[in-house]
Design a protein around this motif. Structure first.
Motif: not given
Length: 207
Positions: A41-64
């Motif tokens: 039986t031929p197999a077909i790989e179906v791409p599955i999209a992530a159910a959740t959005p990618p995590p937001a970018r974490l800020p890099v705060p200034p320190v000086r």
């Protein structure tokens, strides 16, 4: 999106199964076909999209922040907004506050806003009291929490009456990449405990 893709795959599998098992209407029964080795039986790989959005970018705060030409070298901490709607600031005028709801030095869009008091009870006068003397063309350095140093060139230093401060422009989150340094200036009003003006320095990134 993944359910829709999976549903199409399931419908296709069912349609193929029915086509393989059906026979033409009115066709006479035929002799049993020779037994054949079943095909895989031929197999077909179906791409599955992530159910959740990618995590937001974490800020890099200034320190000086360093403005060597006016002898400013001060630590910076993240701040937010006070209950009265004013930008929150560290009590100690020797410590700058970075507006954490805006851009950080590593982002490609929006102003990085750092502010500090000129003075405060029980504390010496702060380094940004000399902001009014910062010449255009001078360099300001900002170090972030990852240890990266970014350099900015001063474009202007302006006094604004507090009521006329262009808040939307200075705190813009898009369309610009300026460093904005803010402190108080002008006459001190003993009745309100506030200065009449804000001193604002604008600097642009040095590429």
């Amino acid at each position: 999106m993944s359910r829709a893709i999976a549903g199409v795959g399931a419908s296709l599998a069912i349609a193929l199964a029915l086509t393989a098992c059906g026979s033409s209407p009115g066709a006479a029964p035929s002799a049993p076909a020779p037994t054949a080795t079943p095909l895989p039986t031929p197999a077909i790989e179906v791409p599955i999209a992530a159910a959740t959005p990618p995590p937001a970018r974490l800020p890099v705060p200034p320190v000086r922040v360093v403005a060597a030409s006016i002898d400013v070298d001060m630590p910076v901490v993240p701040v937010g907004v006070e209950a009265g709607g004013f930008m929150e600031l560290p009590v100690d005028p020797a410590i700058g506050g970075w507006y954490r709801f805006g851009a950080d030095p590593a982002t490609s869009d929006g102003n990085v806003v750092i502010s500090a008091h000129v003075d405060a009870p029980q504390y010496p006068i702060g380094p940004l009291s000399r902001l009014r003397d910062l010449p255009a063309g001078e360099t300001v350095e900002v170090t972030d929490a990852a240890g990266e140093v970014r350099r900015y060139q001063v474009q202007s230093v302006t006094y604004y009456p507090k009521a006329d401060l262009p808040v939307d422009e200075l705190f813009a989150r898009s369309g610009t990449r300026n460093l904005v340094l803010i402190t108080c200036g002008g006459q001190f009003d003993s009745r309100t405990g506030r200065y009449a003006d804000n001193v604002v320095a604008i600097a642009t990134p040095i590429m």
